[in-house]
Design an enzyme around this catalytic site. Structure first.
Site, short mmCIF file in Angstrom:
data_model
loop_
_atom_site.label_atom_id
_atom_site.label_comp_id
_atom_site.label_asym_id
_atom_site.label_seq_id
_atom_site.Cartn_x
_atom_site.Cartn_y
_atom_site.Cartn_z
N ASP A 40 0.88 -1.40 -0.05
CA ASP A 40 0.15 0.10 0.02
C ASP A 40 0.91 1.20 0.10
O ASP A 40 0.68 2.07 1.00
CB ASP A 40 -0.98 0.07 1.17
N GLY A 123 -11.01 -7.86 7.57
CA GLY A 123 -12.52 -8.35 7.50
C GLY A 123 -13.50 -7.62 8.28
O GLY A 123 -14.85 -8.07 8.01
N ASN A 162 -16.59 1.27 4.86
CA ASN A 162 -15.42 0.80 5.84
C ASN A 162 -14.29 2.15 5.64
O ASN A 162 -13.65 2.56 4.57
CB ASN A 162 -14.64 -0.46 5.17
N ILE A 164 -11.24 2.94 6.00
CA ILE A 164 -9.80 2.78 5.47
C ILE A 164 -9.38 3.17 4.12
O ILE A 164 -10.40 3.75 3.44
CB ILE A 164 -9.49 1.21 5.62
N ASP A 165 -8.13 3.28 3.71
CA ASP A 165 -7.45 3.69 2.49
C ASP A 165 -7.85 5.03 2.02
O ASP A 165 -8.26 5.42 1.05
CB ASP A 165 -8.13 2.65 1.44
N SER A 182 -13.38 0.55 1.37
CA SER A 182 -12.97 -0.81 0.88
C SER A 182 -14.04 -1.75 0.96
O SER A 182 -14.76 -1.48 2.17
CB SER A 182 -11.70 -1.25 1.79
N TRP A 184 -17.46 -3.63 1.26
CA TRP A 184 -18.85 -2.87 1.75
C TRP A 184 -19.50 -2.18 0.37
O TRP A 184 -19.76 -2.80 -0.54
CB TRP A 184 -18.70 -2.17 2.84
N GLU A 217 -11.21 -0.99 -3.52
CA GLU A 217 -10.74 -0.15 -2.45
C GLU A 217 -9.55 0.68 -3.27
O GLU A 217 -9.38 0.78 -4.19
CB GLU A 217 -10.13 -1.10 -1.45
#
Length: 338
Positions: A40, A123, A162, A164-165, A182, A184, A217
């Site tokens: 990443d 997850g 979510n 994140i990212d 990400s 969802w 994502e």
């Protein structure tokens, strides 16, 4: 760094001296050297060199963000990790300190460097995006000078996204935006206060892209030629040689969308035009982010090396903007086509 070294460094970064000397676009992505073990990645070019950051190593050095440095963007060295402990708000939010922090994103506004990163567990969408700032980032000492600014936004079980990212975009009108998401229901966008780097109160969350619960994502936004481009990763990440990650893109006349692919298919309805997929030893390319240099817009991403048992490695590439405005990447370093 003298002018000749600067030109030669850019030539190597872009895939050959021909480009730096006016000989045309590079035929391949640059073959990088040194310590390339990263996942990443985010890359920032500074006046004294390049800094890259990536997801922390699980259970090592507190799982904090990993650091790499380079004088020319081609040969990279490990620069350790960002602190020995995770910010206190991470444990408060998650009820634990996770094995590692994820998916950092570097950007600059004026002299201030903004570092966004994610705290979560695999997850689950009980997650948070945090921010650190640095008033004078030194590429030779990238772990020094960071101030924790706390939690930017979060998600919890039952939410449709979510947190994140993260990836920030500053626009010419002085505004700033944060893309994130990400799985969802996909990728979201929030407006930021451009100075504090935190979300602007009273602004709505905007949906940018979705695959209806399937894998999408790692958003990254860049503006070019009157469009805003949204790069994302589709499919399976983090599975070494079994990874099926691939890099996709769509574009919009507005930062807030709607984003369409080359065929006019909305990214909110699963659309996306492929930029790079697995080829040869370059397995599961993704986790990408755009960064800018005087030589042009660049894309950094990781891939799982088929010659090293699936170790995640850093790669960078010039983005080639076509006459139609759509981005492509040159051939992979070993000659495989993207």
């Amino acid at each position: 760094m003298n002018a000749r070294l600067t030109v030669l460094g850019f030539a190597a970064l872009l895939g050959g001296a021909a480009l730096a000397l006016g000989g045309g676009l590079p035929k391949q992505q640059p073959p990088l050297r040194g310590d390339l073990n990263i996942h990443d990645p985010t890359v920032l070019r500074l006046s004294g060199g390049y800094v890259a950051m990536g997801t922390g190593y699980e259970g090592i050095d507190g799982g904090t963000i990993r650091l790499k440095t380079s004088a020319d963007g081609v040969t990279w060295a490990d620069a350790g990790h960002l602190g020995n402990t995770q910010p206190a708000w991470v444990n408060t939010l998650l009820g634990q300190s996770p094995p590692n922090l994820w998916a950092p994103s570097l950007s600059q506004r004026g002299n201030v460097t903004y570092l966004y990163f994610a705290a979560s567990t695999f997850g689950k969408n009980t997650s948070g995006i945090g921010l650190m700032t640095n008033a004078k980032l030194d590429p030779k000492r990238p772990g020094v000078g960071w101030v924790d600014r706390g939690l930017v936004l979060s998600s919890k079980a039952g939410d449709s996204f979510n947190a994140i990212d993260p990836a920030r975009l500053d626009t010419a009108d002085g505004r700033a935006w944060l893309a994130y998401g990400s799985w969802w229901d996909g990728i979201r966008l929030r407006e930021l206060d451009p100075v504090s780097g935190l979300t602007r109160p009273g602004t709505a969350e905007v949906r940018l892209a979705s695959r209806g619960g399937k894998a999408i994502e790692a958003p990254s936004l860049v503006q070019h030629g009157g469009y805003t481009y949204l790069f994302v990763s589709f499919d399976r990440c983090c599975a070494g040689l079994s990874s099926t990650y691939r890099i996709m893109v769509g574009r919009s006349r507005s930062v807030t969308g709607p984003y369409l692919d080359r065929a006019g298919h909305p990214l909110l309805d699963g659309g996306g035009s492929e930029v790079q997929t697995s080829k040869g030893r370059y397995i599961g390319p993704g986790g990408q982010e755009v960064f800018r240099t005087p030589a042009g817009d660049m894309l950094t991403y990781h891939f799982y090396d088929g010659d090293q048992g699936g170790t995640p490695l850093l790669q960078t590439s010039l983005i080639v903007w076509g006459a139609d405005g759509w981005p492509t990447l040159p051939a992979l370093p070993s000659g495989e086509q993207p």
